[in-house]
Design a protein around this motif. Structure first.
Motif, PDB file in Angstrom:
ATOM      1  N   ARG A   3      81.209  53.968  68.043  1.00  0.00           N
ATOM      2  CA  ARG A   3      81.269  52.847  67.110  1.00  0.00           C
ATOM      3  C   ARG A   3      82.688  52.428  66.782  1.00  0.00           C
ATOM      4  N   ASN A   4      83.609  53.388  66.703  1.00  0.00           N
ATOM      5  CA  ASN A   4      85.000  53.043  66.425  1.00  0.00           C
ATOM      6  C   ASN A   4      85.872  54.258  66.686  1.00  0.00           C
ATOM      7  N   VAL A   5      87.164  54.008  66.820  1.00  0.00           N
ATOM      8  CA  VAL A   5      88.155  55.069  66.993  1.00  0.00           C
ATOM      9  C   VAL A   5      89.214  54.903  65.918  1.00  0.00           C
ATOM     10  N   TYR A   6      89.841  56.011  65.535  1.00  0.00           N
ATOM     11  CA  TYR A   6      90.746  56.003  64.385  1.00  0.00           C
ATOM     12  C   TYR A   6      91.969  56.867  64.664  1.00  0.00           C
ATOM     13  N   MET A   7      93.055  56.505  64.005  1.00  0.00           N
ATOM     14  CA  MET A   7      94.246  57.340  63.988  1.00  0.00           C
ATOM     15  C   MET A   7      94.147  58.216  62.741  1.00  0.00           C
ATOM     16  N   ASP A   8      95.206  58.925  62.388  1.00  0.00           N
ATOM     17  CA  ASP A   8      95.135  59.824  61.235  1.00  0.00           C
ATOM     18  C   ASP A   8      95.877  59.290  60.015  1.00  0.00           C
ATOM     19  N   GLY A   9      96.124  57.978  59.964  1.00  0.00           N
ATOM     20  CA  GLY A   9      96.753  57.377  58.792  1.00  0.00           C
ATOM     21  C   GLY A   9      95.775  57.296  57.628  1.00  0.00           C
ATOM     22  N   LYS A  10      96.310  57.137  56.442  1.00  0.00           N
ATOM     23  CA  LYS A  10      95.483  57.109  55.234  1.00  0.00           C
ATOM     24  C   LYS A  10      94.453  55.976  55.273  1.00  0.00           C
ATOM     25  N   GLU A  11      94.864  54.790  55.693  1.00  0.00           N
ATOM     26  CA  GLU A  11      93.940  53.647  55.760  1.00  0.00           C
ATOM     27  C   GLU A  11      92.868  53.869  56.823  1.00  0.00           C
ATOM     28  N   ASP A  12      93.257  54.465  57.962  1.00  0.00           N
ATOM     29  CA  ASP A  12      92.277  54.738  59.012  1.00  0.00           C
ATOM     30  C   ASP A  12      91.228  55.743  58.554  1.00  0.00           C
ATOM     31  N   ILE A  13      91.636  56.765  57.839  1.00  0.00           N
ATOM     32  CA  ILE A  13      90.687  57.763  57.353  1.00  0.00           C
ATOM     33  C   ILE A  13      89.757  57.148  56.306  1.00  0.00           C
ATOM     34  N   LYS A  14      90.304  56.265  55.475  1.00  0.00           N
ATOM     35  CA  LYS A  14      89.469  55.560  54.495  1.00  0.00           C
ATOM     36  C   LYS A  14      88.408  54.725  55.219  1.00  0.00           C
ATOM     37  N   LYS A  15      88.817  54.016  56.271  1.00  0.00           N
ATOM     38  CA  LYS A  15      87.875  53.226  57.065  1.00  0.00           C
ATOM     39  C   LYS A  15      86.849  54.129  57.745  1.00  0.00           C
ATOM     40  N   LEU A  16      87.291  55.285  58.238  1.00  0.00           N
ATOM     41  CA  LEU A  16      86.373  56.233  58.872  1.00  0.00           C
ATOM     42  C   LEU A  16      85.273  56.649  57.911  1.00  0.00           C
ATOM     43  N   VAL A  17      85.626  56.979  56.687  1.00  0.00           N
ATOM     44  CA  VAL A  17      84.641  57.386  55.685  1.00  0.00           C
ATOM     45  C   VAL A  17      83.671  56.236  55.398  1.00  0.00           C
ATOM     46  N   GLU A  18      84.193  55.022  55.245  1.00  0.00           N
ATOM     47  CA  GLU A  18      83.329  53.864  55.001  1.00  0.00           C
ATOM     48  C   GLU A  18      82.388  53.630  56.185  1.00  0.00           C
ATOM     49  N   HIS A  19      82.902  53.755  57.397  1.00  0.00           N
ATOM     50  CA  HIS A  19      82.091  53.520  58.581  1.00  0.00           C
ATOM     51  C   HIS A  19      81.036  54.606  58.770  1.00  0.00           C
ATOM     52  N   ILE A  20      81.363  55.848  58.443  1.00  0.00           N
ATOM     53  CA  ILE A  20      80.362  56.920  58.518  1.00  0.00           C
ATOM     54  C   ILE A  20      79.188  56.575  57.609  1.00  0.00           C
ATOM     55  N   ALA A  21      79.494  56.118  56.403  1.00  0.00           N
ATOM     56  CA  ALA A  21      78.435  55.782  55.454  1.00  0.00           C
ATOM     57  C   ALA A  21      77.548  54.654  55.967  1.00  0.00           C
ATOM     58  N   VAL A  22      78.102  53.726  56.740  1.00  0.00           N
ATOM     59  CA  VAL A  22      77.313  52.626  57.278  1.00  0.00           C
ATOM     60  C   VAL A  22      76.497  53.078  58.491  1.00  0.00           C
ATOM     61  N   VAL A  23      77.065  53.936  59.326  1.00  0.00           N
ATOM     62  CA  VAL A  23      76.416  54.340  60.577  1.00  0.00           C
ATOM     63  C   VAL A  23      75.329  55.402  60.351  1.00  0.00           C
ATOM     64  N   LEU A  24      75.477  56.217  59.321  1.00  0.00           N
ATOM     65  CA  LEU A  24      74.482  57.261  59.074  1.00  0.00           C
ATOM     66  C   LEU A  24      73.088  56.651  58.933  1.00  0.00           C
ATOM     67  N   PRO A  25      72.091  57.270  59.562  1.00  0.00           N
ATOM     68  CA  PRO A  25      70.731  56.746  59.416  1.00  0.00           C
ATOM     69  C   PRO A  25      70.281  56.854  57.963  1.00  0.00           C
ATOM     70  N   ARG A  26      69.617  55.825  57.510  1.00  0.00           N
ATOM     71  CA  ARG A  26      69.110  55.845  56.141  1.00  0.00           C
ATOM     72  C   ARG A  26      67.891  56.735  56.057  1.00  0.00           C
ATOM     73  N   LYS A  27      67.738  57.351  54.907  1.00  0.00           N
ATOM     74  CA  LYS A  27      66.582  58.195  54.661  1.00  0.00           C
ATOM     75  C   LYS A  27      65.353  57.305  54.534  1.00  0.00           C
ATOM     76  N   GLU A  28      64.335  57.653  55.278  1.00  0.00           N
ATOM     77  CA  GLU A  28      63.117  56.859  55.225  1.00  0.00           C
ATOM     78  C   GLU A  28      62.398  57.125  53.911  1.00  0.00           C
ATOM     79  N   GLU A  29      62.056  56.032  53.254  1.00  0.00           N
ATOM     80  CA  GLU A  29      61.348  56.152  51.987  1.00  0.00           C
ATOM     81  C   GLU A  29      59.852  56.213  52.251  1.00  0.00           C
ATOM     82  N   ALA A  30      59.163  56.973  51.424  1.00  0.00           N
ATOM     83  CA  ALA A  30      57.726  57.109  51.584  1.00  0.00           C
ATOM     84  C   ALA A  30      57.039  55.784  51.224  1.00  0.00           C
TER      85      ALA A  30
END
Length: 161
Positions: A128-155
């Motif tokens: 989905r994306n590649v990142y360097m180890d800068g502060k802004e890149d890591i912030k983007k990585l965390v945001e992107h992980i939250a978007v890419v993670l599968p959502r929990k299926e609701e009953a």
């Protein structure tokens, strides 16, 4: 005076509060849409590169970096996402779920992305994306992980008959 206060309160409840709520929710929706546009599929991990099937069915961050700074970032990511059942952090020569990752396992992938430090891979093995180890890149990585993670299926709500 009492009627004026009642009318002002009524106008606030009927017009101002819904408008502010709509504006706030709209801003969040636009933010999420922008993040989704940033994490479109850029590449995929070839089947020959993942013979142990470590990436199948899990959102993964592959660390191509070494050193103290990379370990600090990895431990921060682990602390933030350790409760997520289908998330993992992989590094060459490291461990995942009590399995030793062979040295050089991601060598072909590392060669393709040698200028980057982290790779975000979804559950289907798509990069989905590649990142360097800068502060802004890591912030983007965390945001992107939250978007890419599968959502929990609701009953589903079912009615009794």
């Amino acid at each position: 005076m009492e009627k004026l206060i009642s009318r002002i309160a009524l106008v606030l409840l009927l017009l101002v509060v819904p408008f502010v709520s709509w504006f706030y929710l709209r801003k969040g929706l636009e933010y999420r849409k922008a993040l989704v546009r940033e994490v479109v599929v850029k590449d995929s991990v070839r089947i020959s590169e993942d013979t142990l099937k470590l990436l199948k069915g899990k959102t993964s961050v592959i660390s191509l970096a070494g050193g103290i700074e990379a370990n600090s970032i990895i431990s921060g990511l682990y602390e933030q996402f350790k409760e997520v059942p289908r998330f993992q952090i992989l590094s060459s020569g490291g461990r995942v779920e009590d399995k030793e990752i062979p040295s050089g396992y991601f060598e072909a992938l590392a060669a393709r992305y040698r200028d980057n430090k982290f790779i975000l891979v979804d559950t289907a093995g798509m990069i989905r994306n590649v990142y360097m180890d800068g502060k802004e890149d890591i912030k983007k990585l965390v945001e992107h992980i939250a978007v890419v993670l599968p959502r929990k299926e609701e009953a589903d709500i079912k009615s009794k008959r």
